[in-house]
Scaffold this motif. Structure first.
Motif, short mmCIF file in Angstrom:
data_model
loop_
_atom_site.label_atom_id
_atom_site.label_comp_id
_atom_site.label_asym_id
_atom_site.label_seq_id
_atom_site.Cartn_x
_atom_site.Cartn_y
_atom_site.Cartn_z
N PHE A 103 0.83 -1.21 0.00
CA PHE A 103 0.00 0.00 0.00
C PHE A 103 0.87 1.25 0.00
N GLN A 104 1.95 1.20 0.75
CA GLN A 104 2.86 2.35 0.78
C GLN A 104 3.39 2.65 -0.61
N LYS A 105 3.84 1.62 -1.32
CA LYS A 105 4.38 1.81 -2.66
C LYS A 105 3.31 2.36 -3.61
N PHE A 106 2.09 1.82 -3.50
CA PHE A 106 1.02 2.26 -4.39
C PHE A 106 0.74 3.75 -4.20
N PHE A 107 0.63 4.19 -2.96
CA PHE A 107 0.30 5.59 -2.71
C PHE A 107 1.49 6.52 -2.98
N GLU A 108 2.70 6.00 -2.90
CA GLU A 108 3.86 6.78 -3.33
C GLU A 108 3.80 7.03 -4.84
N GLN A 109 3.39 5.99 -5.59
CA GLN A 109 3.24 6.14 -7.04
C GLN A 109 2.14 7.15 -7.36
N MET A 110 1.07 7.14 -6.58
CA MET A 110 -0.02 8.10 -6.78
C MET A 110 0.46 9.52 -6.49
N THR A 111 1.30 9.65 -5.47
CA THR A 111 1.87 10.97 -5.15
C THR A 111 2.69 11.50 -6.32
N THR A 112 3.55 10.65 -6.86
CA THR A 112 4.39 11.05 -8.00
C THR A 112 3.53 11.42 -9.20
N GLU A 216 -6.04 -8.93 3.93
CA GLU A 216 -5.42 -7.66 3.58
C GLU A 216 -3.91 -7.81 3.45
N TYR A 217 -3.33 -8.64 4.33
CA TYR A 217 -1.88 -8.87 4.27
C TYR A 217 -1.50 -9.55 2.96
N MET A 218 -2.29 -10.54 2.51
CA MET A 218 -2.00 -11.22 1.25
C MET A 218 -2.20 -10.29 0.07
N PHE A 219 -3.25 -9.47 0.11
CA PHE A 219 -3.45 -8.51 -0.97
C PHE A 219 -2.27 -7.55 -1.08
N ASP A 220 -1.71 -7.17 0.05
CA ASP A 220 -0.58 -6.24 0.07
C ASP A 220 0.64 -6.83 -0.67
N LYS A 221 0.70 -8.15 -0.79
CA LYS A 221 1.84 -8.81 -1.44
C LYS A 221 1.65 -8.98 -2.94
N LEU A 222 0.48 -8.63 -3.46
CA LEU A 222 0.23 -8.82 -4.88
C LEU A 222 1.15 -7.95 -5.73
N PRO A 223 1.49 -8.42 -6.94
CA PRO A 223 2.45 -7.70 -7.81
C PRO A 223 2.02 -6.27 -8.14
N GLN A 224 0.70 -6.01 -8.29
CA GLN A 224 0.27 -4.67 -8.69
C GLN A 224 0.55 -3.62 -7.62
N ASN A 225 0.80 -4.08 -6.40
CA ASN A 225 1.13 -3.15 -5.33
C ASN A 225 2.63 -2.95 -5.22
#
Length: 225
Positions: A103-112, A216-225
């Protein structure tokens, strides 16, 4: 002798009359000097202020309405706010007691992404001969974003708001027959915006499916995140 006195007196009278006419002359050399009866102090709007500047119209400006220019500046400000929000989300999920790096990576990408949109609009403003007027950026309403599902739901609402702002900007450009601005907004922002709304909606569906905790923990590990 008397004729001499009379001649001198007439000359003096003539000189006085000439001086009076010169004082009232409307075609004097310094047109900024006050005429008789005017206040010696210039009106405020005529005074020379060394710190005031008159911004000339940009040479490249053509068919660029003031309303479009203002709407683009408003969109710039909203993108800055969005980047602010997503940056807060990213660092929230990076906390040691949250620990969801996907989730952190996803929202960092959204920030950029929001910052890139901001820069693109600023460059476009200059391209069309407008002026970038930066305004105060509103802070996020919270620093606690809850679960990953909670954050995604709020992100979806934010993206829909961005989309609505873009639609209104597009309408303003079309109202003033600014085909270039309308095309730029559509191709650069509106089309990807619809895809982003669809993607986040899919994430929300999957997060609702897997549930909190381990899901939620498993979803966080998905490649799209």
């Amino acid at each position: 002798m008397n004729s001499l006195y009379i001649s001198l007196f007439a000359t003096a009278v003539l000189l006085v009359a000439t001086a009076e006419r010169t004082k009232k002359d409307h075609y004097r050399f310094r047109s900024d000097q006050p005429t008789e009866g005017e206040d010696e102090e210039e009106p405020h709007h005529h005074r020379h202020d060394p710190f005031s500047t008159i911004i000339p119209v940009a040479r490249c400006r053509h068919n660029y309405n003031d309303r479009t220019e203002t709407a683009i500046n408003r969109q710039i400000n909203f993108y800055m706010h969005s980047a602010y929000v997503y940056n807060s989300m990213a660092h929230y999920f990076g906390r040691c007691d949250i620990a969801l790096p996907g989730f952190q990576k996803f929202f960092e990408q959204m920030t950029t992404e929001q910052r890139q949109h901001t820069e693109a609009l600023m460059k476009y403003q200059n391209l069309r001969g407008g002026q970038v007027n930066l305004q105060q950026v509103t802070a996020p309403t919270t620093n606690d974003w809850g679960t990953g599902l909670d954050a995604m739901i709020q992100a979806l609402e934010l993206e829909k708001t961005i989309n609505q702002e873009l639609l209104e900007l597009h309408i303003v450009a079309m109202q003033h027959d600014d085909i270039h601005a309308a095309s730029f907004i559509h191709s650069t922002f509106l089309a990807p915006q619809v895809e982003k709304i669809f993607t986040i909606s899919q994430y929300i569906t999957n997060l609702e499916r897997v549930g909190p905790g381990l899901g939620e923990y498993m979803f966080d590990k998905l490649p799209q995140n």
